[in-house]
Design a protein around this motif. Sequence first.
Motif, PDB file in Angstrom:
ATOM      1  N   GLU A 169     -25.339  45.676  20.437  1.00 55.47           N
ATOM      2  CA  GLU A 169     -25.567  45.362  19.029  1.00 55.47           C
ATOM      3  C   GLU A 169     -24.299  44.795  18.384  1.00 55.47           C
ATOM      4  N   HIS A 170     -23.128  45.224  18.860  1.00 54.96           N
ATOM      5  CA  HIS A 170     -21.875  44.650  18.362  1.00 54.96           C
ATOM      6  C   HIS A 170     -21.733  43.198  18.817  1.00 54.96           C
ATOM      7  N   LEU A 171     -22.138  42.939  20.050  1.00 57.15           N
ATOM      8  CA  LEU A 171     -22.042  41.568  20.566  1.00 57.15           C
ATOM      9  C   LEU A 171     -23.004  40.643  19.824  1.00 57.15           C
ATOM     10  N   ARG A 172     -24.174  41.140  19.482  1.00 55.16           N
ATOM     11  CA  ARG A 172     -25.110  40.341  18.685  1.00 55.16           C
ATOM     12  C   ARG A 172     -24.501  40.017  17.317  1.00 55.16           C
ATOM     13  N   ALA A 173     -23.781  40.974  16.745  1.00 60.47           N
ATOM     14  CA  ALA A 173     -23.134  40.736  15.459  1.00 60.47           C
ATOM     15  C   ALA A 173     -22.063  39.649  15.579  1.00 60.47           C
ATOM     16  N   LEU A 174     -21.307  39.662  16.681  1.00 59.75           N
ATOM     17  CA  LEU A 174     -20.307  38.612  16.886  1.00 59.75           C
ATOM     18  C   LEU A 174     -20.977  37.252  17.027  1.00 59.75           C
ATOM     19  N   GLU A 175     -22.078  37.202  17.766  1.00 63.58           N
ATOM     20  CA  GLU A 175     -22.805  35.936  17.898  1.00 63.58           C
ATOM     21  C   GLU A 175     -23.317  35.460  16.542  1.00 63.58           C
ATOM     22  N   ALA A 176     -23.793  36.393  15.721  1.00 60.67           N
ATOM     23  CA  ALA A 176     -24.259  36.021  14.378  1.00 60.67           C
ATOM     24  C   ALA A 176     -23.112  35.487  13.523  1.00 60.67           C
ATOM     25  N   ASP A 177     -21.892  35.938  13.829  1.00 60.25           N
ATOM     26  CA  ASP A 177     -20.708  35.416  13.137  1.00 60.25           C
ATOM     27  C   ASP A 177     -20.290  34.046  13.645  1.00 60.25           C
ATOM     28  N   GLY A 178     -20.993  33.538  14.682  1.00 60.02           N
ATOM     29  CA  GLY A 178     -20.684  32.217  15.222  1.00 60.02           C
ATOM     30  C   GLY A 178     -19.669  32.213  16.337  1.00 60.02           C
TER      31      GLY A 178
END
Length: 379
Positions: free
Chosen positions: A78-87
């Motif tokens: 879920e942290h990695l998904r957040a980083l991806e959402a940050d671009g």
Amino acid sequence: MTFPVVGMVGGGQLARMTHEAGIPLGIRFKLLSDTPQDSAAQVVSDVVIGDYRDLATLRAFARGCDVITFDHEHVPVEHLRALEADGIPVRPGPAALVHAQDKGVMRARLGELGVPCPRNRIVADPADVTAFAAEGDGYPVILKTVRGGYDGKGVWVVRTEAEAAPPFAAGVPVLAEEKVDFVRELAANVVRSPHGQAVAYPVVESTQVDGVCDTVVAPAPGLGETLAGEAQRLALRIAAELGVVGHLAVELFETADGRVLVNELAMRPHNSGHWTQDGAVTSQFANHVRAVLDLPLGDPRPRARWTVMCNVLGGDYPDMYQAYLHCMARDPQLKIHMYGKDVKPGRKVGHVNTYGDDLAEVTERARHAADYLRGTITE
């Protein structure tokens, strides 16, 4: 020209050797490490000390990085998904990495793909383990915690229902697998880039001692071209189907009837690929760097007929540096790779690579050096 910054989460020896492979390319590394004493933290100039399980720490670390990659698979998806959402590009991404984090997810997905695996299922309690055993050939059965196990940890061989109780004590799901009567363990290492280019290294034989990789021989002796090709194609297919970017190690069982079964997956440089540092045209570490940056991949072919890697484990002989004189004088072609770790009994502190045309001679050289550095032999 602005060269990219690779953010590496995890400060172990894999990060240390990946950083080394990026130096000739001018690649800048930024490291998120648990402590300043970690293996990679000793050699990378830009080090952030922090907890990879904290999202705010990860986000702060990722600022200024062109891509994020890892030397372990434990960062919460879920942290990695957040980083991806940050671009921020994350390679391998969370959709792929979860298959290396969770053995239950991995087995379910490989089953959907028709990938040959040991018989398996999630079990609820010791009685369910007995039911699973009865569905096959009975005990013994392999039990694994679905998350967190490595180097033999989180894995049990159980022979009775009573022995099946300890794995459930941690309160996490438990995976049961049939105990495969295998001939030997193999590993197929491949690397895949974001645009789908992929390369496959020769399939290797891996020998474990007490659940820890001890020796790797490249290529696997006596492995027929048909089965070797099948193992490479299987690893390449898994990398493509799961969307892996970077290095993928597929640990395999070779069975007596000439098949291969998938045991484990690792989405990072892997112990079974350390031989490539000196035995391949392009190492697993260099190709992992190329892959996460979407650069053309390098040639994976071997430089010598045989390469043997032996892990150097800590023993009762803490001053390994003093052993260099003997090892280097005895074998000028020996390649020693140490990790900067304190020597503790049983701990991986380095490895040695040897290569040449005679397998018996190459193996003896590697084994002698590893044992001498550990202090189990003195001449």
